[in-house]
Design a protein around this motif. Structure first.
Motif, PDB file in Angstrom:
ATOM      1  N   SER A  94      38.784  34.061  32.529  1.00 31.46           N
ATOM      2  CA  SER A  94      37.980  35.286  32.406  1.00 31.46           C
ATOM      3  C   SER A  94      38.717  36.343  31.591  1.00 31.46           C
ATOM      4  N   LEU A  95      40.043  36.392  31.746  1.00 31.99           N
ATOM      5  CA  LEU A  95      40.830  37.370  30.993  1.00 31.99           C
ATOM      6  C   LEU A  95      40.756  37.096  29.487  1.00 31.99           C
ATOM      7  N   HIS A  96      40.796  35.827  29.114  1.00 34.91           N
ATOM      8  CA  HIS A  96      40.849  35.480  27.689  1.00 34.91           C
ATOM      9  C   HIS A  96      39.479  35.278  27.049  1.00 34.91           C
ATOM     10  N   LYS A 151      33.098  35.706  31.934  1.00 39.04           N
ATOM     11  CA  LYS A 151      33.735  35.532  33.250  1.00 39.04           C
ATOM     12  C   LYS A 151      33.518  34.131  33.845  1.00 39.04           C
ATOM     13  N   PRO A 152      34.050  33.104  33.205  1.00 40.59           N
ATOM     14  CA  PRO A 152      33.868  31.758  33.760  1.00 40.59           C
ATOM     15  C   PRO A 152      34.400  31.607  35.186  1.00 40.59           C
ATOM     16  N   GLY A 153      35.454  32.360  35.523  1.00 48.03           N
ATOM     17  CA  GLY A 153      35.980  32.296  36.902  1.00 48.03           C
ATOM     18  C   GLY A 153      34.908  32.692  37.911  1.00 48.03           C
ATOM     19  N   ASP A 154      34.141  33.741  37.586  1.00 45.74           N
ATOM     20  CA  ASP A 154      33.049  34.188  38.468  1.00 45.74           C
ATOM     21  C   ASP A 154      31.923  33.156  38.513  1.00 45.74           C
ATOM     22  N   VAL A 155      31.636  32.557  37.357  1.00 44.16           N
ATOM     23  CA  VAL A 155      30.541  31.575  37.303  1.00 44.16           C
ATOM     24  C   VAL A 155      30.877  30.390  38.208  1.00 44.16           C
ATOM     25  N   LEU A 156      32.133  29.938  38.147  1.00 43.54           N
ATOM     26  CA  LEU A 156      32.510  28.795  38.992  1.00 43.54           C
ATOM     27  C   LEU A 156      32.474  29.175  40.475  1.00 43.54           C
ATOM     28  N   ALA A 157      32.836  30.415  40.790  1.00 38.26           N
ATOM     29  CA  ALA A 157      32.753  30.855  42.195  1.00 38.26           C
ATOM     30  C   ALA A 157      31.293  30.829  42.655  1.00 38.26           C
ATOM     31  N   ALA A 158      30.365  31.237  41.756  1.00 38.97           N
ATOM     32  CA  ALA A 158      28.937  31.219  42.111  1.00 38.97           C
ATOM     33  C   ALA A 158      28.450  29.775  42.276  1.00 38.97           C
ATOM     34  N   VAL A 159      28.973  28.866  41.451  1.00 40.86           N
ATOM     35  CA  VAL A 159      28.580  27.449  41.586  1.00 40.86           C
ATOM     36  C   VAL A 159      29.068  26.905  42.936  1.00 40.86           C
ATOM     37  N   ARG A 160      30.272  27.318  43.347  1.00 40.32           N
ATOM     38  CA  ARG A 160      30.778  26.857  44.653  1.00 40.32           C
ATOM     39  C   ARG A 160      29.873  27.374  45.781  1.00 40.32           C
ATOM     40  N   ARG A 161      29.426  28.622  45.656  1.00 34.24           N
ATOM     41  CA  ARG A 161      28.515  29.165  46.689  1.00 34.24           C
ATOM     42  C   ARG A 161      27.210  28.378  46.707  1.00 34.24           C
ATOM     43  N   TYR A 162      26.711  28.050  45.507  1.00 33.20           N
ATOM     44  CA  TYR A 162      25.474  27.272  45.400  1.00 33.20           C
ATOM     45  C   TYR A 162      25.664  25.903  46.079  1.00 33.20           C
ATOM     46  N   SER A 163      26.841  25.294  45.845  1.00 36.65           N
ATOM     47  CA  SER A 163      27.122  23.973  46.422  1.00 36.65           C
ATOM     48  C   SER A 163      27.059  24.021  47.943  1.00 36.65           C
ATOM     49  N   PHE A 164      27.506  25.141  48.516  1.00 37.29           N
ATOM     50  CA  PHE A 164      27.464  25.282  49.969  1.00 37.29           C
ATOM     51  C   PHE A 164      26.054  25.115  50.504  1.00 37.29           C
ATOM     52  N   GLY A 187      48.023  33.346  36.157  1.00 39.28           N
ATOM     53  CA  GLY A 187      48.593  34.360  35.279  1.00 39.28           C
ATOM     54  C   GLY A 187      48.145  35.734  35.730  1.00 39.28           C
ATOM     55  N   VAL A 188      46.895  36.111  35.350  1.00 38.29           N
ATOM     56  CA  VAL A 188      46.358  37.437  35.662  1.00 38.29           C
ATOM     57  C   VAL A 188      46.338  37.714  37.168  1.00 38.29           C
ATOM     58  N   ASN A 189      46.109  36.657  37.920  1.00 40.07           N
ATOM     59  CA  ASN A 189      45.858  36.819  39.340  1.00 40.07           C
ATOM     60  C   ASN A 189      47.027  36.308  40.179  1.00 40.07           C
ATOM     61  N   LYS A 190      48.244  36.481  39.675  1.00 40.61           N
ATOM     62  CA  LYS A 190      49.382  35.819  40.327  1.00 40.61           C
ATOM     63  C   LYS A 190      49.696  36.381  41.722  1.00 40.61           C
ATOM     64  N   ARG A 211      41.498  42.194  44.584  1.00 42.44           N
ATOM     65  CA  ARG A 211      40.140  42.151  44.024  1.00 42.44           C
ATOM     66  C   ARG A 211      39.785  43.517  43.422  1.00 42.44           C
ATOM     67  N   LEU A 212      40.167  44.588  44.123  1.00 38.43           N
ATOM     68  CA  LEU A 212      39.857  45.931  43.608  1.00 38.43           C
ATOM     69  C   LEU A 212      40.634  46.211  42.323  1.00 38.43           C
ATOM     70  N   LYS A 213      41.904  45.781  42.310  1.00 41.48           N
ATOM     71  CA  LYS A 213      42.752  46.033  41.138  1.00 41.48           C
ATOM     72  C   LYS A 213      42.212  45.310  39.895  1.00 41.48           C
ATOM     73  N   ASN A 214      41.677  44.090  40.106  1.00 41.39           N
ATOM     74  CA  ASN A 214      41.198  43.289  38.961  1.00 41.39           C
ATOM     75  C   ASN A 214      39.674  43.296  38.874  1.00 41.39           C
ATOM     76  N   LYS A 215      39.047  44.418  39.273  1.00 42.83           N
ATOM     77  CA  LYS A 215      37.576  44.394  39.372  1.00 42.83           C
ATOM     78  C   LYS A 215      36.879  44.197  38.021  1.00 42.83           C
ATOM     79  N   ASP A 216      37.585  44.451  36.904  1.00 43.58           N
ATOM     80  CA  ASP A 216      36.959  44.212  35.595  1.00 43.58           C
ATOM     81  C   ASP A 216      36.889  42.723  35.277  1.00 43.58           C
ATOM     82  N   ILE A 217      37.760  41.952  35.926  1.00 43.33           N
ATOM     83  CA  ILE A 217      37.816  40.510  35.615  1.00 43.33           C
ATOM     84  C   ILE A 217      37.170  39.683  36.718  1.00 43.33           C
TER      85      ILE A 217
END
Ligand code: SF4
Ligand code: SF4
Length: 387
Positions: free
Chosen positions: A79-81, A87-100, A218-221, A285-291
């Motif tokens: 998502s950073l790059h 935001k592919p990281g967010d898209v994959l999180a949404a796919v995981r929720r859908y899978s549930f 990296g970004v989210n270490k 999450r608050l610190k990286n809310k743009d990503i």
């Protein structure tokens, strides 16, 4: 005439994804930068560019039985790059929720838990069950004398209720995971596993207990220490609860225990670890809310963890302070939260841990993880968050 593959978009699925945190999905223009930076990506299985186009078309059958979706540990380097802010990281999180929702057993539970608006109804279930139970045994009152929680809610009933709820949760989780495993098998057509099942389980457990993959972020270490504290906080509380169960039921050593009792110390230290860990998760999450997008589903989970720890601490404090009404009331609320966390575990963020574990086992079993390790290192050496 050559055979043609006709792909039909599933707009309902796209709508569901965009409303559950993947609102940036349509920005993707398939440049593949995300596949270059992702530590999971390999030469033969690049990831997650193709998953982005599957999601744009709503081709969920290619996504929900895909272990890569669960191997993603949401480091958000992609998502950073991403040059388009997709935001592919967010898209994959949404796919995981859908899978549930797809793997939930029974299905309606996945839908109920997927929407934070249902939280009051979900909490009402344990409240009603426990009030009926207390009323039926004539304990719907504040006991006189020294504060002992078993005088209010006898342990035999607490055990019966929570053992039943745990067993139901285990059956639900088991059904979901079985279907997930079948789908992964169907999608990858493994005819020769690269590792035996038992070595794969041992290797996956070592990875998960060490949280090794989080060190690649990296970004989210900062997530490494936050998740480690949450994970071991839960492990500690699980061990404490089971030790207490054995001490009371088999050795008749009644609670409450003194503050210097090793079991009490383990419970308190685990609770503090959980509190610090979930606070770091929220701050990160608050610190990286743009990503990273934090949905109401994520906040509901964070809120329930806070409720678990805070009611646990207040139960102890009010008992020690001798404030009977508050102590029994907060103990009741604490049990409601514990019920919520156990009963709804297969459909909540905690259930992610189960699916992720199974995906890691499967990826080792199928040989997916060895490719990733080889090529992922090369990608990491080419990229750093500063680029
Ligand atoms: S998600 Fe972003 S980085 Fe990945 S392919 Fe799409 S536009 Fe490129
Ligand atoms: S969030 Fe991290 S692990 Fe997941 S796809 Fe993006 S780069 Fe890969």
């Amino acid at each position: 005439m050559a055979n043609r593959n006709i792909v039909e978009a599933n707009l309902e699925a796209v709508k569901e994804l965009t409303s559950s945190g993947a609102g940036t999905l349509k920005k993707c223009f398939q440049c593949a930068t995300c596949s270059v930076v992702c530590p999971l990506s390999s030469d033969t299985k690049p990831f997650p560019r193709k998953e982005m186009i599957y999601a744009q078309w709503g081709l969920m059958d290619r996504l929900v039985g895909n272990p890569d979706i669960w191997l993603c540990h949401q480091c958000n380097d992609c998502s950073l790059h991403c040059p388009r802010g997709a935001k592919p990281g967010d898209v994959l999180a949404a796919v995981r929720r859908y899978s549930f929702t797809k793997y939930a057993f029974p299905k309606f539970m996945g839908k109920l838990l997927g929407d934070a608006k249902n939280l009051p109804y979900l909490l009402a279930v344990p409240i009603i069950i426990m009030i009926i139970l207390l009323a039926s045994i004539g304990h719907l009152n504040i006991p006189e004398g020294k504060i002992v929680f078993s005088k209010f809610f006898p342990l035999i009933y607490v055990d019966a209720l929570f053992i039943t709820v745990s067993m139901l949760a285990m059956i639900s989780a088991g059904m979901g995971i079985l279907n997930f495993w079948k789908d992964m098998n169907k999608n990858s057509n493994i005819w020769m596993p690269s590792m035996g099942l038992i070595p794969s389980i041992i290797s996956a457990a070592t990875e998960i207990f060490g949280h090794n993959k989080f060190k690649d972020c990296g970004v989210n270490k900062d997530r490494y220490s936050a998740h480690l504290l949450v994970f071991y906080g839960f492990v500690g509380l699980f061990i404490t609860t089971n030790i207490v169960l054995v001490l009371v039921d088999f050795f008749h050593i009644e609670t409450p225990y003194s503050l210097i009792n090793p079991v009490k110390i383990l419970g308190n230290v685990s609770g503090i670890a959980l509190f610090i860990g979930i606070t770091l998760v929220a701050l990160n999450r608050l610190k990286n809310k743009d990503i990273i997008t934090t949905t109401s589903y994520d906040w509901a989970f964070i809120g329930m963890i806070y409720a678990l720890v805070i009611t646990g601490i207040l139960t102890e404090v009010t008992r020690l302070a001798g404030i009977a009404f508050l102590a029994y009331l907060i103990y009741f609320i604490h049990l409601v939260v514990v019920f919520y966390i156990i009963a709804y575990l297969p459909y909540s963020k905690l259930g992610h841990l189960l699916y992720r574990t199974v995906a890691v086992v499967y990826s080792k079993y199928s040989g997916r993880r060895s490719e990733e390790r080889r090529v992922g290192k090369e990608c990491k050496s080419r990229w750093s968050p500063e680029h």
